[in-house]
Design a protein around this motif. Structure first.
Motif, PDB file in Angstrom:
ATOM      1  N   GLU A  46       0.825  -1.213   0.000  1.00 18.43           N
ATOM      2  CA  GLU A  46       0.000   0.000   0.000  1.00 18.43           C
ATOM      3  C   GLU A  46       0.855   1.257   0.000  1.00 18.43           C
ATOM      4  OE1 GLU A  46      -3.246   0.314  -0.539  1.00 18.43           O
ATOM      5  OE2 GLU A  46      -3.167  -1.847  -0.847  1.00 18.43           O
ATOM      6  N   ILE A  47       1.948   1.221   0.720  1.00 16.51           N
ATOM      7  CA  ILE A  47       2.858   2.383   0.731  1.00 16.51           C
ATOM      8  C   ILE A  47       3.418   2.613  -0.668  1.00 16.51           C
ATOM      9  CG2 ILE A  47       5.101   3.215   1.557  1.00 16.51           C
ATOM     10  CD1 ILE A  47       4.376   1.870   4.284  1.00 16.51           C
ATOM     11  N   PHE A  48       3.839   1.531  -1.344  1.00 15.50           N
ATOM     12  CA  PHE A  48       4.351   1.670  -2.708  1.00 15.50           C
ATOM     13  C   PHE A  48       3.275   2.211  -3.635  1.00 15.50           C
ATOM     14  CE2 PHE A  48       7.630  -1.589  -1.489  1.00 15.50           C
ATOM     15  CZ  PHE A  48       8.702  -0.733  -1.633  1.00 15.50           C
ATOM     16  N   ARG A  49       2.042   1.737  -3.477  1.00 14.77           N
ATOM     17  CA  ARG A  49       0.950   2.228  -4.328  1.00 14.77           C
ATOM     18  C   ARG A  49       0.744   3.727  -4.129  1.00 14.77           C
ATOM     19  NH1 ARG A  49      -1.666  -2.728  -2.910  1.00 14.77           N
ATOM     20  NH2 ARG A  49      -1.581  -4.118  -4.675  1.00 14.77           N
ATOM     21  N   LEU A  50       0.764   4.161  -2.871  1.00 14.42           N
ATOM     22  CA  LEU A  50       0.569   5.581  -2.591  1.00 14.42           C
ATOM     23  C   LEU A  50       1.711   6.421  -3.154  1.00 14.42           C
ATOM     24  CD1 LEU A  50      -0.730   5.451   1.085  1.00 14.42           C
ATOM     25  CD2 LEU A  50      -2.013   6.135  -0.946  1.00 14.42           C
ATOM     26  N   VAL A  51       2.935   5.948  -2.964  1.00 16.82           N
ATOM     27  CA  VAL A  51       4.087   6.684  -3.472  1.00 16.82           C
ATOM     28  C   VAL A  51       4.050   6.722  -4.999  1.00 16.82           C
ATOM     29  CG1 VAL A  51       6.601   6.629  -3.687  1.00 16.82           C
ATOM     30  CG2 VAL A  51       5.532   6.259  -1.457  1.00 16.82           C
ATOM     31  N   ASP A  52       3.735   5.574  -5.617  1.00 19.24           N
ATOM     32  CA  ASP A  52       3.676   5.509  -7.073  1.00 19.24           C
ATOM     33  C   ASP A  52       2.556   6.366  -7.640  1.00 19.24           C
ATOM     34  OD1 ASP A  52       5.855   3.897  -7.281  1.00 19.24           O
ATOM     35  OD2 ASP A  52       4.727   2.033  -7.552  1.00 19.24           O
ATOM     36  N   ALA A  53       1.457   6.480  -6.926  1.00 20.58           N
ATOM     37  CA  ALA A  53       0.344   7.303  -7.404  1.00 20.58           C
ATOM     38  C   ALA A  53       0.791   8.751  -7.560  1.00 20.58           C
ATOM     39  CB  ALA A  53      -0.848   7.199  -6.459  1.00 20.58           C
ATOM     40  N   GLY A  54       1.581   9.239  -6.625  1.00 18.91           N
ATOM     41  CA  GLY A  54       2.090  10.600  -6.717  1.00 18.91           C
ATOM     42  C   GLY A  54       3.174  10.728  -7.771  1.00 18.91           C
ATOM     43  N   ALA A  55       3.968   9.685  -7.945  1.00 18.78           N
ATOM     44  CA  ALA A  55       5.073   9.727  -8.901  1.00 18.78           C
ATOM     45  C   ALA A  55       4.583   9.616 -10.338  1.00 18.78           C
ATOM     46  CB  ALA A  55       6.070   8.616  -8.608  1.00 18.78           C
ATOM     47  N   GLU A  56       3.453   8.932 -10.547  1.00 14.95           N
ATOM     48  CA  GLU A  56       2.937   8.750 -11.904  1.00 14.95           C
ATOM     49  C   GLU A  56       2.615  10.076 -12.578  1.00 14.95           C
ATOM     50  OE1 GLU A  56      -0.357   6.074 -11.723  1.00 14.95           O
ATOM     51  OE2 GLU A  56       0.918   4.330 -11.376  1.00 14.95           O
ATOM     52  N   GLU A  57       2.230  11.039 -11.782  1.00 11.89           N
ATOM     53  CA  GLU A  57       1.889  12.342 -12.344  1.00 11.89           C
ATOM     54  C   GLU A  57       3.112  13.034 -12.931  1.00 11.89           C
ATOM     55  OE1 GLU A  57       0.034  14.366  -9.124  1.00 11.89           O
ATOM     56  OE2 GLU A  57      -1.594  12.923  -8.995  1.00 11.89           O
ATOM     57  N   SER A  58       4.298  12.758 -12.397  1.00 13.69           N
ATOM     58  CA  SER A  58       5.508  13.431 -12.869  1.00 13.69           C
ATOM     59  C   SER A  58       6.249  12.660 -13.960  1.00 13.69           C
ATOM     60  CB  SER A  58       6.457  13.681 -11.690  1.00 13.69           C
ATOM     61  OG  SER A  58       6.870  12.447 -11.149  1.00 13.69           O
ATOM     62  N   VAL A  59       5.834  11.407 -14.243  1.00 10.88           N
ATOM     63  CA  VAL A  59       6.487  10.602 -15.272  1.00 10.88           C
ATOM     64  C   VAL A  59       5.709  10.745 -16.576  1.00 10.88           C
ATOM     65  CG1 VAL A  59       7.086   8.238 -15.955  1.00 10.88           C
ATOM     66  CG2 VAL A  59       7.327   8.959 -13.576  1.00 10.88           C
ATOM     67  N   PRO A  60       6.399  11.049 -17.679  1.00 13.78           N
ATOM     68  CA  PRO A  60       5.704  11.159 -18.958  1.00 13.78           C
ATOM     69  C   PRO A  60       4.996   9.861 -19.315  1.00 13.78           C
ATOM     70  CG  PRO A  60       8.001  11.850 -19.152  1.00 13.78           C
ATOM     71  CD  PRO A  60       7.818  11.287 -17.786  1.00 13.78           C
ATOM     72  N   LYS A  61       3.782   9.977 -19.853  1.00 13.92           N
ATOM     73  CA  LYS A  61       2.987   8.794 -20.175  1.00 13.92           C
ATOM     74  C   LYS A  61       3.582   7.978 -21.319  1.00 13.92           C
ATOM     75  CE  LYS A  61      -0.306   9.591 -17.240  1.00 13.92           C
ATOM     76  NZ  LYS A  61      -0.442   8.828 -16.058  1.00 13.92           N
ATOM     77  N   ALA A  94       2.990  -3.942  -6.760  1.00 12.91           N
ATOM     78  CA  ALA A  94       2.779  -2.546  -6.383  1.00 12.91           C
ATOM     79  C   ALA A  94       4.010  -1.708  -6.688  1.00 12.91           C
ATOM     80  CB  ALA A  94       2.434  -2.454  -4.901  1.00 12.91           C
ATOM     81  N   GLU A  95       5.185  -2.277  -6.467  1.00 13.24           N
ATOM     82  CA  GLU A  95       6.425  -1.533  -6.652  1.00 13.24           C
ATOM     83  C   GLU A  95       6.860  -1.479  -8.114  1.00 13.24           C
ATOM     84  OE1 GLU A  95      10.889  -1.359  -4.696  1.00 13.24           O
ATOM     85  OE2 GLU A  95       9.659  -3.124  -4.390  1.00 13.24           O
ATOM     86  N   SER A  96       6.534  -2.529  -8.852  1.00 13.45           N
ATOM     87  CA  SER A  96       6.976  -2.615 -10.239  1.00 13.45           C
ATOM     88  C   SER A  96       6.206  -1.641 -11.112  1.00 13.45           C
ATOM     89  CB  SER A  96       6.746  -4.040 -10.760  1.00 13.45           C
ATOM     90  OG  SER A  96       7.035  -4.104 -12.127  1.00 13.45           O
ATOM     91  N   SER A  97       6.939  -0.958 -11.967  1.00 17.07           N
ATOM     92  CA  SER A  97       6.266  -0.063 -12.889  1.00 17.07           C
ATOM     93  C   SER A  97       6.139  -0.705 -14.260  1.00 17.07           C
ATOM     94  CB  SER A  97       7.017   1.269 -12.983  1.00 17.07           C
ATOM     95  OG  SER A  97       8.346   1.043 -13.365  1.00 17.07           O
ATOM     96  N   ALA A  98       6.612  -1.951 -14.386  1.00 15.80           N
ATOM     97  CA  ALA A  98       6.486  -2.670 -15.651  1.00 15.80           C
ATOM     98  C   ALA A  98       5.032  -3.079 -15.852  1.00 15.80           C
ATOM     99  CB  ALA A  98       7.381  -3.906 -15.644  1.00 15.80           C
ATOM    100  N   ASP A  99       4.632  -3.171 -17.097  1.00 19.14           N
ATOM    101  CA  ASP A  99       3.271  -3.596 -17.413  1.00 19.14           C
ATOM    102  C   ASP A  99       3.181  -5.106 -17.276  1.00 19.14           C
ATOM    103  OD1 ASP A  99       2.478  -0.998 -17.967  1.00 19.14           O
ATOM    104  OD2 ASP A  99       3.133  -1.150 -20.057  1.00 19.14           O
ATOM    105  N   ILE A 100       2.842  -5.559 -16.081  1.00 16.33           N
ATOM    106  CA  ILE A 100       2.742  -6.988 -15.817  1.00 16.33           C
ATOM    107  C   ILE A 100       1.613  -7.562 -16.668  1.00 16.33           C
ATOM    108  CG2 ILE A 100       2.269  -8.726 -14.052  1.00 16.33           C
ATOM    109  CD1 ILE A 100       4.893  -7.369 -13.578  1.00 16.33           C
ATOM    110  N   GLY A 101       1.889  -8.674 -17.301  1.00 14.95           N
ATOM    111  CA  GLY A 101       0.886  -9.309 -18.144  1.00 14.95           C
ATOM    112  C   GLY A 101       0.822  -8.736 -19.545  1.00 14.95           C
ATOM    113  N   LYS A 102       1.705  -7.803 -19.854  1.00 10.41           N
ATOM    114  CA  LYS A 102       1.716  -7.171 -21.175  1.00 10.41           C
ATOM    115  C   LYS A 102       2.134  -8.172 -22.249  1.00 10.41           C
ATOM    116  CE  LYS A 102       3.807  -3.242 -23.572  1.00 10.41           C
ATOM    117  NZ  LYS A 102       4.721  -2.104 -23.420  1.00 10.41           N
TER     118      LYS A 102
END
Length: 146
Positions: A46-61, A94-102
């Motif tokens: 959950e901590i990783f999800r919360l941190v990643d939620a904020g970080a996703e906004e700053s990473v180019p899509k 939660a920590e991985s930013s890779a598209d799991i199952g891609k």
């Protein structure tokens, strides 16, 4: 009055000691049942999800992971699932930013040239087992050719 204070302090120490013993017994019981490690893993996820939620906004899509990273992540995810490491898997996902199952299992197996061998119960072994076997075979062949 001093005697009452001494008795009160003595009672407080007894209560504190028994409360600490209770806390220790509960902790030991939860650890023995595996509940404490599960709660810790869920909390980390959950901590990783919360941190990643904020970080996703700053990473180019349009920034994508290299294919190799996605493949390794998928191999790791598949192994964790196979081994039953559900808490580790939840933290990893939660920590991985890779598209799991891609990438499909079949595509990865074909790309790596790995055969998919079944386990003794008929369930497919994780592809990483096939990679290890392929490396062992290649090593044996190198040794034979010497």
């Amino acid at each position: 009055k001093k005697q009452n204070t001494i008795q009160l302090n003595s009672k407080l120490y007894e209560i504190m000691a028994s409360s600490e013993e209770l806390r220790s017994a509960v902790r030991e019981s939860l650890e023995a049942q595996g509940v404490l490690s599960e709660v810790r893993a869920r909390l980390r996820a959950e901590i990783f999800r919360l941190v990643d939620a904020g970080a996703e906004e700053s990473v180019p899509k349009d920034l994508e992971m290299p294919t190799e990273t996605v493949v390794v992540s998928e191999l790791f995810r598949e192994f964790l699932t196979f081994a039953g490491y559900t808490q580790t898997l939840s933290v990893f996902e939660a920590e991985s930013s890779a598209d799991i199952g891609k990438l499909s299992r079949e595509l990865i197996a074909a790309d790596l040239g790995v055969t998919q061998s079944p386990a003794s119960d008929g369930e497919a072994l994780p592809l990483i087992y096939g990679l290890i076997e392929a490396l062992k075979c290649a090593r044996r062949e190198r040794i034979k050719s010497l």
